[in-house]
Design a protein around this motif. Structure first.
Motif, PDB file in Angstrom:
ATOM      1  N   CYS A 136       9.848   1.188  -7.519  1.00  0.00           N
ATOM      2  CA  CYS A 136      10.981   0.305  -7.206  1.00  0.00           C
ATOM      3  C   CYS A 136      11.639   0.592  -5.855  1.00  0.00           C
ATOM      4  CB  CYS A 136      12.047   0.431  -8.296  1.00  0.00           C
ATOM      5  SG  CYS A 136      11.486  -0.168  -9.905  1.00  0.00           S
ATOM      6  N   HIS A 137      11.351   1.738  -5.234  1.00  0.00           N
ATOM      7  CA  HIS A 137      12.216   2.189  -4.141  1.00  0.00           C
ATOM      8  C   HIS A 137      12.230   1.259  -2.923  1.00  0.00           C
ATOM      9  CE1 HIS A 137       8.712   3.731  -1.943  1.00  0.00           C
ATOM     10  NE2 HIS A 137       9.510   4.006  -0.944  1.00  0.00           N
ATOM     11  N   ASP A 138      11.125   0.568  -2.657  1.00  0.00           N
ATOM     12  CA  ASP A 138      11.072  -0.261  -1.448  1.00  0.00           C
ATOM     13  C   ASP A 138      10.963  -1.758  -1.748  1.00  0.00           C
ATOM     14  OD1 ASP A 138      11.539   1.489   0.588  1.00  0.00           O
ATOM     15  OD2 ASP A 138       9.448   1.741   1.195  1.00  0.00           O
ATOM     16  N   LEU A 139      11.378  -2.177  -2.941  1.00  0.00           N
ATOM     17  CA  LEU A 139      11.313  -3.612  -3.277  1.00  0.00           C
ATOM     18  C   LEU A 139      12.045  -4.444  -2.227  1.00  0.00           C
ATOM     19  CD1 LEU A 139      11.947  -3.490  -7.151  1.00  0.00           C
ATOM     20  CD2 LEU A 139       9.757  -3.888  -5.966  1.00  0.00           C
TER      21      LEU A 139
ATOM     22  N   GLU B 185       0.840  -1.200   0.000  1.00  0.00           N
ATOM     23  CA  GLU B 185       0.000   0.000   0.000  1.00  0.00           C
ATOM     24  C   GLU B 185       0.882   1.260   0.000  1.00  0.00           C
ATOM     25  OE1 GLU B 185      -2.483   0.464   3.428  1.00  0.00           O
ATOM     26  OE2 GLU B 185      -3.766   1.947   2.433  1.00  0.00           O
ATOM     27  N   HIS B 186       1.948   1.210   0.814  1.00  0.00           N
ATOM     28  CA  HIS B 186       2.880   2.347   0.880  1.00  0.00           C
ATOM     29  C   HIS B 186       3.447   2.635  -0.510  1.00  0.00           C
ATOM     30  CE1 HIS B 186       6.327   4.833   1.976  1.00  0.00           C
ATOM     31  NE2 HIS B 186       7.141   3.921   1.491  1.00  0.00           N
ATOM     32  N   THR B 187       3.906   1.591  -1.200  1.00  0.00           N
ATOM     33  CA  THR B 187       4.503   1.787  -2.525  1.00  0.00           C
ATOM     34  C   THR B 187       3.496   2.422  -3.481  1.00  0.00           C
ATOM     35  OG1 THR B 187       6.021  -0.053  -2.188  1.00  0.00           O
ATOM     36  CG2 THR B 187       5.593   0.597  -4.473  1.00  0.00           C
TER      37      THR B 187
ATOM     38  N   ALA C 287       8.053  12.182  -1.572  1.00  0.00           N
ATOM     39  CA  ALA C 287       6.874  11.321  -1.691  1.00  0.00           C
ATOM     40  C   ALA C 287       6.912  10.227  -0.628  1.00  0.00           C
ATOM     41  CB  ALA C 287       6.811  10.705  -3.091  1.00  0.00           C
ATOM     42  N   ASP C 288       8.096   9.695  -0.365  1.00  0.00           N
ATOM     43  CA  ASP C 288       8.270   8.646   0.641  1.00  0.00           C
ATOM     44  C   ASP C 288       7.867   9.185   2.018  1.00  0.00           C
ATOM     45  OD1 ASP C 288       8.981   6.085   1.395  1.00  0.00           O
ATOM     46  OD2 ASP C 288      11.127   6.506   1.542  1.00  0.00           O
ATOM     47  N   LYS C 289       8.354  10.362   2.359  1.00  0.00           N
ATOM     48  CA  LYS C 289       8.031  10.949   3.670  1.00  0.00           C
ATOM     49  C   LYS C 289       6.528  11.152   3.815  1.00  0.00           C
ATOM     50  CE  LYS C 289      12.374  13.390   4.647  1.00  0.00           C
ATOM     51  NZ  LYS C 289      13.247  12.953   3.548  1.00  0.00           N
TER      52      LYS C 289
END
Ligand SMILES: [Fe+2]
Length: 266
Positions: free
Chosen positions: A70-73, A40-42, A148-150
């Motif tokens: 791809c950032h949290d794969l 969900e976060h991704t 975007a991550d924050k």
């Protein structure tokens, strides 16, 4: 002049991500809850990356979505193998994300230069600070990804904190104990206008302060506006201990946010 490089379709990459998430399916409720959290976060980071990138060109928007997807794969094998999202107790999840990306040749549809930019952005997205001297496109993608991550880590944490204890995804609180008050070091960092270092945290309340201090690290005006629209700071204020010194540093961050919003509106 015609557009030399047409915009690639991201549908295959999005489909790959869904099957990647499915490949981690587990009957262990605790594991599955944490995998769901990262899936969900991704998806939310993709959405917010596009919101921030809006107006910066179709090609940049596409690259921003790829980086976000791809950032949290690496989070999935990290939690499967170590049962934590704490890199210091397991491995660097951003490095692992880049490794998974390469193993599965996910970026082969992009020209080598863009591929390189995304690889670096994914690999260092969790660094304390943005490294100096990066090529412009890499730096832009990295800054956008960090914003975007924050935005979505705040959402995750606020939901985690407001959920009944037995429904919380254990990884979201990083395992910090829920002690009263805030520690001196994180308080001093926020008061000095600096980001709080993860190594100085002693409690869940300190972790809240660290997340409040991320506002000092925001790069794009669109992100600042989303922080305001989503009442991020107000929600953290109600979750924090109602001590004078805590409320004072939160008010200080509030003034910083107001000033940045005013500057960016000019
Ligand atoms: Fe993330």
């Amino acid at each position: 002049m015609s557009n030399a490089v047409s915009l690639p379709d991201l549908a295959p990459l999005r489909d790959w991500f869904s099957s990647y998430c499915n490949s981690f399916r587990s009957t262990d409720l605790e594991l599955q809850r944490n995998f769901d959290l990262k899936e969900e976060h991704t998806r939310n980071v993709c959405r917010d990356a596009l919101l921030i990138a809006h107006g910066m060109g179709a090609r940049f928007e596409m690259l921003a979505e790829v980086a976000a997807l791809c950032h949290d794969l690496g989070r999935f094998p990290q939690f499967r193998d170590y049962h934590t999202f704490k890199d210091s107790e397991s491995l660097n999840h951003a490095h692992l994300s880049a490794q998974v990306m390469n193993q599965h040749h996910l970026l082969d549809f992009l020209p080598a230069e863009e591929r390189g930019c995304i690889e670096v952005a994914v690999r260092v997205h969790n660094a304390f600070l943005v490294p100096e001297g990066l090529p412009a496109l890499t730096a832009d993608l990295l800054r956008l990804l960090r914003d975007a991550d924050k935005l979505d880590i705040w959402r995750v944490f606020i939901e985690y904190f407001n959920a009944p204890e037995d429904e919380r995804a254990s990884g979201a609180g990083l395992g910090f104990p829920d002690l009263p008050g805030c520690s001196a070091e994180p308080l001093a960092a926020v008061a000095a206008g600096r980001m709080v270092q993860l190594a100085t945290l002693k409690s869940l309340n300190d972790f809240k302060l660290l997340q409040v201090s991320w506002i000092y690290d925001i790069n794009f005006p669109a992100t600042l506006r989303l922080i305001r629209q989503r009442s991020v700071l107000e929600q953290f204020r109600t979750m924090l201990p109602q001590d004078r010194e805590v409320l004072d540093v939160v008010a200080q961050v509030e003034r910083y946010l107001d000033a940045k919003l005013r500057d960016s509106a000019d």
